[in-house]
Write an enzyme that holds these catalytic residues in place. Sequence first.
Site, PDB file in Angstrom:
ATOM      1  N   TYR A  32      -4.548  -8.055  12.426  1.00 34.86           N
ATOM      2  CA  TYR A  32      -4.030  -6.839  11.797  1.00 34.86           C
ATOM      3  C   TYR A  32      -5.209  -6.098  11.165  1.00 34.86           C
ATOM      4  O   TYR A  32      -5.257  -5.822   9.963  1.00 34.86           O
ATOM      5  CB  TYR A  32      -2.927  -7.145  10.770  1.00 34.86           C
ATOM      6  N   GLU A  35     -10.269  -1.310   8.145  1.00 31.88           N
ATOM      7  CA  GLU A  35     -11.684  -0.936   7.982  1.00 31.88           C
ATOM      8  C   GLU A  35     -12.528  -2.039   7.328  1.00 31.88           C
ATOM      9  O   GLU A  35     -13.736  -2.078   7.518  1.00 31.88           O
ATOM     10  CB  GLU A  35     -11.825   0.361   7.168  1.00 31.88           C
ATOM     11  N   HIS A  37     -12.271  -5.315   7.990  1.00 30.92           N
ATOM     12  CA  HIS A  37     -12.689  -6.151   9.121  1.00 30.92           C
ATOM     13  C   HIS A  37     -13.723  -5.408   9.966  1.00 30.92           C
ATOM     14  O   HIS A  37     -14.693  -5.997  10.450  1.00 30.92           O
ATOM     15  CB  HIS A  37     -11.493  -6.486  10.006  1.00 30.92           C
ATOM     16  N   GLN A  61      -3.231 -22.734   5.778  1.00 30.55           N
ATOM     17  CA  GLN A  61      -3.665 -22.128   4.514  1.00 30.55           C
ATOM     18  C   GLN A  61      -2.545 -21.368   3.814  1.00 30.55           C
ATOM     19  O   GLN A  61      -2.781 -20.739   2.788  1.00 30.55           O
ATOM     20  CB  GLN A  61      -4.894 -21.238   4.732  1.00 30.55           C
ATOM     21  N   GLY A 147     -15.811 -11.242   3.789  1.00 35.23           N
ATOM     22  CA  GLY A 147     -15.692 -10.151   2.843  1.00 35.23           C
ATOM     23  C   GLY A 147     -15.660 -10.636   1.403  1.00 35.23           C
ATOM     24  O   GLY A 147     -15.023 -11.641   1.085  1.00 35.23           O
ATOM     25  N   ASP A 150     -12.465 -11.429  -0.756  1.00 36.74           N
ATOM     26  CA  ASP A 150     -12.018 -12.813  -0.984  1.00 36.74           C
ATOM     27  C   ASP A 150     -13.206 -13.601  -1.524  1.00 36.74           C
ATOM     28  O   ASP A 150     -13.766 -14.474  -0.853  1.00 36.74           O
ATOM     29  CB  ASP A 150     -11.497 -13.396   0.327  1.00 36.74           C
ATOM     30  N   LYS A 184      -8.896  -2.437   0.848  1.00 41.82           N
ATOM     31  CA  LYS A 184      -8.157  -2.499   2.111  1.00 41.82           C
ATOM     32  C   LYS A 184      -7.677  -3.931   2.323  1.00 41.82           C
ATOM     33  O   LYS A 184      -8.438  -4.883   2.091  1.00 41.82           O
ATOM     34  CB  LYS A 184      -9.074  -2.134   3.276  1.00 41.82           C
ATOM     35  N   SER A 185      -6.446  -4.057   2.757  1.00 45.09           N
ATOM     36  CA  SER A 185      -5.894  -5.390   3.006  1.00 45.09           C
ATOM     37  C   SER A 185      -4.775  -5.285   4.026  1.00 45.09           C
ATOM     38  O   SER A 185      -4.008  -4.308   4.020  1.00 45.09           O
ATOM     39  CB  SER A 185      -5.342  -5.968   1.700  1.00 45.09           C
ATOM     40  N   ARG A 187      -2.206  -6.873   3.894  1.00 48.68           N
ATOM     41  CA  ARG A 187      -0.951  -6.981   3.143  1.00 48.68           C
ATOM     42  C   ARG A 187      -0.561  -5.672   2.450  1.00 48.68           C
ATOM     43  O   ARG A 187       0.534  -5.597   1.901  1.00 48.68           O
ATOM     44  CB  ARG A 187      -1.035  -8.113   2.121  1.00 48.68           C
TER      45      ARG A 187
HETATM   46  P1  AMP Z   1      -8.246 -11.799   6.681  1.00 51.35           P
HETATM   47  O1  AMP Z   1      -7.896 -11.303   8.043  1.00 51.35           O
HETATM   48  O2  AMP Z   1      -7.477 -11.145   5.591  1.00 51.35           O
HETATM   49  O3  AMP Z   1      -8.259 -13.302   6.609  1.00 51.35           O
HETATM   50  O4  AMP Z   1      -9.735 -11.353   6.423  1.00 51.35           O
HETATM   51  C1  AMP Z   1     -10.760 -11.677   7.327  1.00 51.35           C
HETATM   52  C2  AMP Z   1     -12.086 -11.348   6.701  1.00 51.35           C
HETATM   53  O5  AMP Z   1     -12.116  -9.954   6.384  1.00 51.35           O
HETATM   54  C3  AMP Z   1     -12.333 -12.103   5.390  1.00 51.35           C
HETATM   55  O6  AMP Z   1     -13.681 -12.496   5.331  1.00 51.35           O
HETATM   56  C4  AMP Z   1     -12.010 -11.072   4.360  1.00 51.35           C
HETATM   57  O7  AMP Z   1     -12.679 -11.269   3.132  1.00 51.35           O
HETATM   58  C5  AMP Z   1     -12.500  -9.806   5.035  1.00 51.35           C
HETATM   59  N1  AMP Z   1     -11.882  -8.637   4.426  1.00 51.35           N
HETATM   60  C6  AMP Z   1     -10.568  -8.424   4.205  1.00 51.35           C
HETATM   61  N2  AMP Z   1     -10.370  -7.258   3.549  1.00 51.35           N
HETATM   62  C7  AMP Z   1     -11.603  -6.728   3.354  1.00 51.35           C
HETATM   63  C8  AMP Z   1     -12.083  -5.528   2.729  1.00 51.35           C
HETATM   64  N3  AMP Z   1     -11.259  -4.653   2.183  1.00 51.35           N
HETATM   65  N4  AMP Z   1     -13.428  -5.319   2.710  1.00 51.35           N
HETATM   66  C9  AMP Z   1     -14.287  -6.214   3.265  1.00 51.35           C
HETATM   67  N5  AMP Z   1     -13.890  -7.344   3.870  1.00 51.35           N
HETATM   68  C10 AMP Z   1     -12.576  -7.602   3.914  1.00 51.35           C
END
Ligand code: AMP
Length: 282
Positions: A32, A35, A37, A61, A147, A150, A184-185, A187
């Site tokens: 999903y 920006e 990622h 997790q 990122g 986290d 950005k997330s 979620r």
């Molecule tokens: P996730 O898909 O949420 O597990 O995130 C995958 C990777 O993307 C992790 O290393 C996160 O820390 C990073 N990430 C998620 N959101 C952001 C963001 N807003 N800015 C930078 N990195 C991010």
Amino acid sequence: MNIITTVKEMHNTIIEQKQQGKTVGFVPTMGYLHEGHQQLLMNARAQNDIVVLSIFVNPTQFGPNEDFDTYPRDMDRDEKIAAEAGVDYIFFPTVQEMYHDEPSVSVRVKSRTDVLCGRKRPGHFDGVATVLTKLFNIIAPDKAYFGMKDAQQVAVVDALVRDFNFNIQLVPVETVREENGLAKSSRNVYLLEEERDQAKELYKSLELAREQIQKGSRNPVEIVKLMTEYIEGHTSGQIDYIEIYSYPELSPLKHLTGKIIIALAVKFTRARLIDNMTLTIN
Ligand code: AMP
């Protein structure tokens, strides 16, 4: 760009690439893509010959009452974003491919996890460390990108790489934000309309804390109080935690000094958002 779904094919592909002397950059995600990622992928693209993106919503997790089943997924869209970012391989295994029926071995993280999300989500970082150990073995990257959104995860991966002797350089990447400051997330899609606007206040509370520190405050209790009042006064969210520690050790501090992290988690109706700021105080 190739999409690879089996461990065997991923492993063999990497071996071939490495035999040709290629360097491998790796970006692990749960898909999903947004920006944030994309920023990780851009850095990986700039610094390596081959870029591998993994998309795997890792069940180990997620806690029993968390959002594993409803976590947003959109592979078609993710493929387009990955292709535009210059990804060479997407590793997209099934849960069965990664864990078989009943895994016998898992990784347990013993420090840096009794605070922040680690305390609120028991077992979460064991799941993260387990899946990353597997992914690091399968993909054997030279560099892996994570990122700072986290930040506790970065601290745990830092310990994992050190303690398990992975020959991998961990590359932390700054948090990518909306114009209004909201991190950005994936979620964020869970936020109700009025909550989307309120969610920007989380970053504002971190900025407020930074200002307070710049003005000379070194008392974490005072800063947490200020942030609590701000978030309670400006959002309908429920504060899960607001905490301040040394970074990356995540040890408590009575007097703020050195590299610190100010981190928060706030629950809205359907989304639990996290954010943080790291600062160095001389
Ligand atoms: P996730 O898909 O949420 O597990 O995130 C995958 C990777 O993307 C992790 O290393 C996160 O820390 C990073 N990430 C998620 N959101 C952001 C963001 N807003 N800015 C930078 N990195 C991010």
